[in-house]
Write a protein that holds these residues in place. Structure first.
Motif, PDB file in Angstrom:
ATOM      1  N   LEU A  71      52.273  33.076  40.893  1.00  0.00           N
ATOM      2  CA  LEU A  71      52.037  34.220  41.761  1.00  0.00           C
ATOM      3  C   LEU A  71      51.202  35.260  41.017  1.00  0.00           C
ATOM      4  O   LEU A  71      51.189  35.295  39.782  1.00  0.00           O
ATOM      5  CB  LEU A  71      53.364  34.852  42.189  1.00  0.00           C
ATOM      6  CG  LEU A  71      54.237  34.018  43.127  1.00  0.00           C
ATOM      7  CD1 LEU A  71      55.593  34.687  43.306  1.00  0.00           C
ATOM      8  CD2 LEU A  71      53.556  33.833  44.478  1.00  0.00           C
ATOM      9  N   PRO A  72      50.483  36.126  41.736  1.00  0.00           N
ATOM     10  CA  PRO A  72      49.754  37.209  41.071  1.00  0.00           C
ATOM     11  C   PRO A  72      50.716  38.091  40.281  1.00  0.00           C
ATOM     12  O   PRO A  72      51.865  38.295  40.678  1.00  0.00           O
ATOM     13  CB  PRO A  72      49.129  37.988  42.245  1.00  0.00           C
ATOM     14  CG  PRO A  72      49.107  37.026  43.386  1.00  0.00           C
ATOM     15  CD  PRO A  72      50.301  36.129  43.202  1.00  0.00           C
ATOM     16  N   LEU A  73      50.254  38.622  39.168  1.00  0.00           N
ATOM     17  CA  LEU A  73      51.104  39.449  38.330  1.00  0.00           C
ATOM     18  C   LEU A  73      51.232  40.872  38.854  1.00  0.00           C
ATOM     19  O   LEU A  73      52.053  41.643  38.358  1.00  0.00           O
ATOM     20  CB  LEU A  73      50.587  39.471  36.895  1.00  0.00           C
ATOM     21  CG  LEU A  73      50.578  38.113  36.176  1.00  0.00           C
ATOM     22  CD1 LEU A  73      50.126  38.281  34.728  1.00  0.00           C
ATOM     23  CD2 LEU A  73      51.955  37.453  36.235  1.00  0.00           C
ATOM     24  N   LEU A  74      50.413  41.217  39.837  1.00  0.00           N
ATOM     25  CA  LEU A  74      50.500  42.526  40.474  1.00  0.00           C
ATOM     26  C   LEU A  74      50.624  42.346  41.983  1.00  0.00           C
ATOM     27  O   LEU A  74      49.970  41.479  42.567  1.00  0.00           O
ATOM     28  CB  LEU A  74      49.274  43.381  40.153  1.00  0.00           C
ATOM     29  CG  LEU A  74      49.097  43.812  38.692  1.00  0.00           C
ATOM     30  CD1 LEU A  74      47.799  44.588  38.526  1.00  0.00           C
ATOM     31  CD2 LEU A  74      50.278  44.653  38.221  1.00  0.00           C
ATOM     32  N   PRO A  75      51.440  43.167  42.645  1.00  0.00           N
ATOM     33  CA  PRO A  75      51.620  43.049  44.096  1.00  0.00           C
ATOM     34  C   PRO A  75      50.479  43.724  44.844  1.00  0.00           C
ATOM     35  O   PRO A  75      49.660  44.432  44.239  1.00  0.00           O
ATOM     36  CB  PRO A  75      52.939  43.797  44.323  1.00  0.00           C
ATOM     37  CG  PRO A  75      52.925  44.861  43.268  1.00  0.00           C
ATOM     38  CD  PRO A  75      52.277  44.233  42.063  1.00  0.00           C
ATOM     39  N   PRO A  76      50.401  43.533  46.165  1.00  0.00           N
ATOM     40  CA  PRO A  76      49.390  44.236  46.957  1.00  0.00           C
ATOM     41  C   PRO A  76      49.527  45.748  46.807  1.00  0.00           C
ATOM     42  O   PRO A  76      50.631  46.287  46.729  1.00  0.00           O
ATOM     43  CB  PRO A  76      49.703  43.792  48.399  1.00  0.00           C
ATOM     44  CG  PRO A  76      50.423  42.492  48.245  1.00  0.00           C
ATOM     45  CD  PRO A  76      51.212  42.606  46.981  1.00  0.00           C
ATOM     46  N   ARG A  77      48.403  46.439  46.791  1.00  0.00           N
ATOM     47  CA  ARG A  77      48.412  47.880  46.554  1.00  0.00           C
ATOM     48  C   ARG A  77      49.169  48.648  47.633  1.00  0.00           C
ATOM     49  O   ARG A  77      49.699  49.731  47.362  1.00  0.00           O
ATOM     50  CB  ARG A  77      46.980  48.411  46.458  1.00  0.00           C
ATOM     51  CG  ARG A  77      46.298  48.057  45.144  1.00  0.00           C
ATOM     52  CD  ARG A  77      44.911  48.682  45.064  1.00  0.00           C
ATOM     53  NE  ARG A  77      44.287  48.407  43.783  1.00  0.00           N
ATOM     54  CZ  ARG A  77      44.406  49.174  42.705  1.00  0.00           C
ATOM     55  NH1 ARG A  77      45.168  50.258  42.778  1.00  0.00           N
ATOM     56  NH2 ARG A  77      43.807  48.871  41.581  1.00  0.00           N
ATOM     57  N   ARG A  78      49.219  48.104  48.844  1.00  0.00           N
ATOM     58  CA  ARG A  78      49.896  48.838  49.920  1.00  0.00           C
ATOM     59  C   ARG A  78      51.384  49.010  49.648  1.00  0.00           C
ATOM     60  O   ARG A  78      52.027  49.891  50.222  1.00  0.00           O
ATOM     61  CB  ARG A  78      49.687  48.119  51.255  1.00  0.00           C
ATOM     62  CG  ARG A  78      50.418  46.798  51.403  1.00  0.00           C
ATOM     63  CD  ARG A  78      50.149  46.184  52.762  1.00  0.00           C
ATOM     64  NE  ARG A  78      50.951  44.999  53.005  1.00  0.00           N
ATOM     65  CZ  ARG A  78      50.634  43.777  52.592  1.00  0.00           C
ATOM     66  NH1 ARG A  78      49.500  43.590  51.908  1.00  0.00           N
ATOM     67  NH2 ARG A  78      51.420  42.742  52.864  1.00  0.00           N
ATOM     68  N   HIS A  79      51.940  48.168  48.776  1.00  0.00           N
ATOM     69  CA  HIS A  79      53.361  48.264  48.459  1.00  0.00           C
ATOM     70  C   HIS A  79      53.631  49.087  47.193  1.00  0.00           C
ATOM     71  O   HIS A  79      54.792  49.302  46.845  1.00  0.00           O
ATOM     72  CB  HIS A  79      53.956  46.868  48.257  1.00  0.00           C
ATOM     73  CG  HIS A  79      54.021  46.049  49.506  1.00  0.00           C
ATOM     74  ND1 HIS A  79      54.479  46.536  50.700  1.00  0.00           N
ATOM     75  CD2 HIS A  79      53.685  44.743  49.744  1.00  0.00           C
ATOM     76  CE1 HIS A  79      54.434  45.596  51.626  1.00  0.00           C
ATOM     77  NE2 HIS A  79      53.947  44.502  51.072  1.00  0.00           N
TER      78      HIS A  79
END
Length: 303
Positions: A71-79
């Motif tokens: 999985l990406p190490l960073l979440p979507p910016r909206r969260h």
């Protein structure tokens, strides 16, 4: 197939609610050892190092889990705003406030007052942030449970007027309520283990440098017990416990499933008795029965 009615959307199936309660209780069971473990950890490490360093330990586990799941190490910016609120609440607020309270002399039993009041605070946050609307019966049972566990823990600790540790415990209470509510709300669309993983990873730019500085500037006198305590709060309290906890809040309802935490002070006292030799009398049985009755009523009161 017909879409679910408004009533069905608001009231989840009973099997799902029970599953959410069971998952939440697993989280509570994991969290119940946090105070005794923190006391042990502070026997060899500075309170600030314990409070912040636990997040670095958990952050390393979170990174490994995200990489293993590809999985990406960073979440979507909206969260990111929600993750920031969770981080302030459960990565920094609760560990720091509760750890300092214990360091200033608050006993494990007295600190359990925080946990006794936490479900009520979490339910209030669920109304404000998650759009939940518990019924009056729920609030009555929630209030009764909070009053019962508060009276029980104060009787066990035999302490009187509020002190600085009490104010720190209130800060811990409010911090955890915000972090639990935001995490439960986010877990409705993202698996709970990913929520806590991203919270910890996003916190690493702050927790890692702070932990490094604290490790170099504070006295360290580790013992096997202090290492065990630090490992517990880092691996279980800060990561593994949140996996079923957030999943349970999302599945069973933040306000409703969160009431399982009324059992946490009693579990904490049992750990304190088993690990630290703290003793309690017949009042424990009465307190346990009162809390279990209140929890049962909150689980019957549908949202």
């Amino acid at each position: 197939m017909n879409p679910p009615s408004a009533a069905q959307a608001v009231n989840p199936p009973s099997a799902g609610a029970r599953g959410g309660t069971a998952l939440a209780f697993l989280g509570v069971l994991a969290f119940s050892g946090s105070f005794p473990a923190t006391v042990y950890a502070m026997q060899g490490f500075d309170p600030w190092l314990v409070a912040i360093g636990r997040a670095v330990i958990a952050g390393a586990i979170a990174l490994a889990c995200l990489k293993a799941a590809k999985l990406p190490l960073l979440p979507p910016r909206r969260h990111w705003p929600a993750y920031a609120a969770i981080s302030v609440g459960v990565v920094f607020g609760f560990p720091v406030f509760s750890g300092l309270a214990l360091d200033l002399g608050a006993s494990t039993a007295h600190s359990a007052v925080v946990i006794g009041l936490l479900p009520a605070a979490t339910a209030a946050c669920a109304v404000l942030r998650a759009g939940e609307r518990p019924r009056p019966l729920f609030w009555a049972a929630c209030t009764a449970g909070a009053v019962a566990i508060t009276a029980f823990t104060f009787a066990q600790s035999a302490q009187g007027t509020p002190t600085w540790p009490d104010l720190l415990l209130v800060g811990a209470l409010l911090s955890a309520a915000v972090g639990y509510t935001e995490g439960g709300r986010l877990s409705r669309e993202i698996p709970g283990w990913q929520v806590i993983s991203y919270v910890l990873v996003l916190s690493l730019p702050l927790t890692l440098p702070a932990t490094t500085v604290l490790a170099l500037t504070t006295p360290i006198n580790p013992t096997p017990a202090s290492w065990a305590g630090l490992a517990y709060v880092g691996v279980i309290s800060m990561f593994l416990g949140f996996v079923p906890w957030y999943a349970g809040l999302a599945r069973g309802g933040i306000a409703r499933a969160g009431q399982t935490q009324l059992t946490q002070p009693l579990l904490t006292l049992l750990w304190a008795w088993f690990l630290m030799g703290e003793r309690f009398g017949p009042a424990t049985v009465a307190g346990a029965l009162a809390v279990l009755v209140c929890v049962a009523i909150t689980q019957r009161a549908r949202t």
